[in-house]
Design an enzyme around this catalytic site. Structure first.
Site, PDB file in Angstrom:
ATOM      1  CE  LYS A  85     -32.910  20.199  11.024  1.00 40.56           C
ATOM      2  NZ  LYS A  85     -33.512  19.425   9.894  1.00 40.56           N
ATOM      3  CG  PHE A  89     -31.495  15.232   0.994  1.00 37.22           C
ATOM      4  CD1 PHE A  89     -31.006  15.325   2.291  1.00 37.22           C
ATOM      5  CD2 PHE A  89     -32.201  14.085   0.638  1.00 37.22           C
ATOM      6  CE1 PHE A  89     -31.201  14.297   3.214  1.00 37.22           C
ATOM      7  CE2 PHE A  89     -32.407  13.055   1.554  1.00 37.22           C
ATOM      8  CZ  PHE A  89     -31.900  13.162   2.842  1.00 37.22           C
ATOM      9  NE  ARG A 132     -37.721  11.443  14.827  1.00 37.61           N
ATOM     10  CZ  ARG A 132     -36.981  11.591  13.726  1.00 37.61           C
ATOM     11  NH1 ARG A 132     -35.759  12.151  13.798  1.00 37.61           N
ATOM     12  NH2 ARG A 132     -37.421  11.211  12.554  1.00 37.61           N
ATOM     13  CB  THR A 139     -38.927  14.360   7.814  1.00 40.21           C
ATOM     14  OG1 THR A 139     -38.472  13.313   8.685  1.00 40.21           O
ATOM     15  CG2 THR A 139     -37.737  15.048   7.180  1.00 40.21           C
ATOM     16  NE  ARG A 155     -38.560  18.250  11.818  1.00 37.38           N
ATOM     17  CZ  ARG A 155     -37.918  17.091  11.714  1.00 37.38           C
ATOM     18  NH1 ARG A 155     -38.593  15.945  11.667  1.00 37.38           N
ATOM     19  NH2 ARG A 155     -36.606  17.046  11.680  1.00 37.38           N
ATOM     20  CG  ASN A 186     -36.993  19.728   8.905  1.00 35.51           C
ATOM     21  OD1 ASN A 186     -35.955  20.262   9.284  1.00 35.51           O
ATOM     22  ND2 ASN A 186     -37.086  18.423   8.710  1.00 35.51           N
ATOM     23  CG  HIS A 218     -31.591  16.770  14.479  1.00 39.95           C
ATOM     24  ND1 HIS A 218     -31.548  15.829  13.477  1.00 39.95           N
ATOM     25  CD2 HIS A 218     -31.032  16.186  15.573  1.00 39.95           C
ATOM     26  CE1 HIS A 218     -30.972  14.727  13.948  1.00 39.95           C
ATOM     27  NE2 HIS A 218     -30.647  14.924  15.213  1.00 39.95           N
TER      28      HIS A 218
HETATM   29  P1  ADP Z   1     -35.363  13.704  10.348  1.00 39.27           P
HETATM   30  O1  ADP Z   1     -34.697  15.058  10.530  1.00 39.27           O
HETATM   31  O2  ADP Z   1     -36.846  13.773  10.546  1.00 39.27           O
HETATM   32  O3  ADP Z   1     -34.703  12.606  11.128  1.00 39.27           O
HETATM   33  P2  ADP Z   1     -34.024  12.633   7.981  1.00 39.27           P
HETATM   34  O4  ADP Z   1     -33.024  12.026   8.913  1.00 39.27           O
HETATM   35  O5  ADP Z   1     -34.645  11.756   6.950  1.00 39.27           O
HETATM   36  O6  ADP Z   1     -35.206  13.338   8.784  1.00 39.27           O
HETATM   37  O7  ADP Z   1     -33.352  13.841   7.200  1.00 39.27           O
HETATM   38  C1  ADP Z   1     -32.475  14.735   7.863  1.00 39.27           C
HETATM   39  C2  ADP Z   1     -32.788  16.149   7.403  1.00 39.27           C
HETATM   40  O8  ADP Z   1     -32.467  16.267   6.014  1.00 39.27           O
HETATM   41  C3  ADP Z   1     -34.271  16.545   7.475  1.00 39.27           C
HETATM   42  O9  ADP Z   1     -34.644  16.993   8.766  1.00 39.27           O
HETATM   43  C4  ADP Z   1     -34.343  17.648   6.432  1.00 39.27           C
HETATM   44  O10 ADP Z   1     -33.823  18.885   6.910  1.00 39.27           O
HETATM   45  C5  ADP Z   1     -33.406  17.108   5.356  1.00 39.27           C
HETATM   46  N1  ADP Z   1     -34.084  16.307   4.330  1.00 39.27           N
HETATM   47  C6  ADP Z   1     -34.551  15.039   4.459  1.00 39.27           C
HETATM   48  N2  ADP Z   1     -35.081  14.585   3.316  1.00 39.27           N
HETATM   49  C7  ADP Z   1     -34.933  15.592   2.410  1.00 39.27           C
HETATM   50  C8  ADP Z   1     -35.266  15.758   1.018  1.00 39.27           C
HETATM   51  N3  ADP Z   1     -35.871  14.789   0.330  1.00 39.27           N
HETATM   52  N4  ADP Z   1     -34.966  16.946   0.441  1.00 39.27           N
HETATM   53  C9  ADP Z   1     -34.357  17.936   1.109  1.00 39.27           C
HETATM   54  N5  ADP Z   1     -33.999  17.843   2.419  1.00 39.27           N
HETATM   55  C10 ADP Z   1     -34.288  16.698   3.068  1.00 39.27           C
HETATM   56 MG    MG Z   2     -32.894  11.656  10.930  1.00 37.40          MG
END
Ligand code: ADP
Ligand code: MG
Length: 134
Positions: free
Chosen positions: A9, A59, A87, A93, A104, A114, A117
């Site tokens: 990212k 968000f 993963r 996350t 992460r 974080n 992705h």
């Molecule tokens: P992942 O990236 O682990 O698959 P998600 O698909 O739930 O997680 O979310 C996509 C991205 O959105 C996350 O990696 C993070 O950057 C952001 N994100 C997720 N949940 C939140 C939140 N509650 N507040 C702010 N940013 C968030």
């Molecule tokens: Mg996701």
């Protein structure tokens, strides 16, 4: 062999080449082969499509602005069970909840920022690879 989509990212890319190199080395040590790699800035529409499952969430706008806000490193990876293994390597996350030693845990700054992705399932991997690499 299975393919998955991995992305470093913008805040990590902006921080300089050392973190990018360290993260790619972690991926390589975990047995993944890089089959495509590109540093590029994604436009807002592409990011909104990419994160379409989150449209409507509080968000979503911040997330899209953040990801479109600077260059990312986009990577296609291959190994057996690639989606699940990646993963596992990146961790939860929320970096505060990510297992010790995961990407992460080591590089994530906040729930939004974080570091990386990784596709959540094989269907998403195919969809995301299509969006990013065509
Ligand atoms: P992942 O990236 O682990 O698959 P998600 O698909 O739930 O997680 O979310 C996509 C991205 O959105 C996350 O990696 C993070 O950057 C952001 N994100 C997720 N949940 C939140 C939140 N509650 N507040 C702010 N940013 C968030
Ligand atoms: Mg996701």
């Amino acid at each position: 062999m299975q393919q998955t989509y991995f992305m470093i990212k913008p805040e990590i890319v902006a921080a300089g080449d050392q973190k990018v190199g360290e993260i790619l080395a972690m991926v390589n040590r975990a047995g993944f082969r890089i089959t495509a790699l590109q540093m590029r800035q994604l436009d807002r529409a592409t990011v909104e499509d990419f994160y379409g499952e989150h449209r409507g969430k509080g968000f979503f706008a911040d997330l899209c602005g953040y990801i479109a806000g600077g260059p990312v490193v986009a990577v296609r990876l291959e190994r057996a069970d690639a989606v699940a293994k990646l993963r596992e390597l990146i961790g939860a996350t929320d970096p505060a909840k990510a297992a010790i030693g995961t990407v992460r845990d080591l590089y994530g700054a906040s729930l939004q920022n974080n570091a990386v992705h990784a596709s959540a399932n094989p269907g998403d991997a195919a969809r995301e690879l299509g969006i990013i690499f065509g």
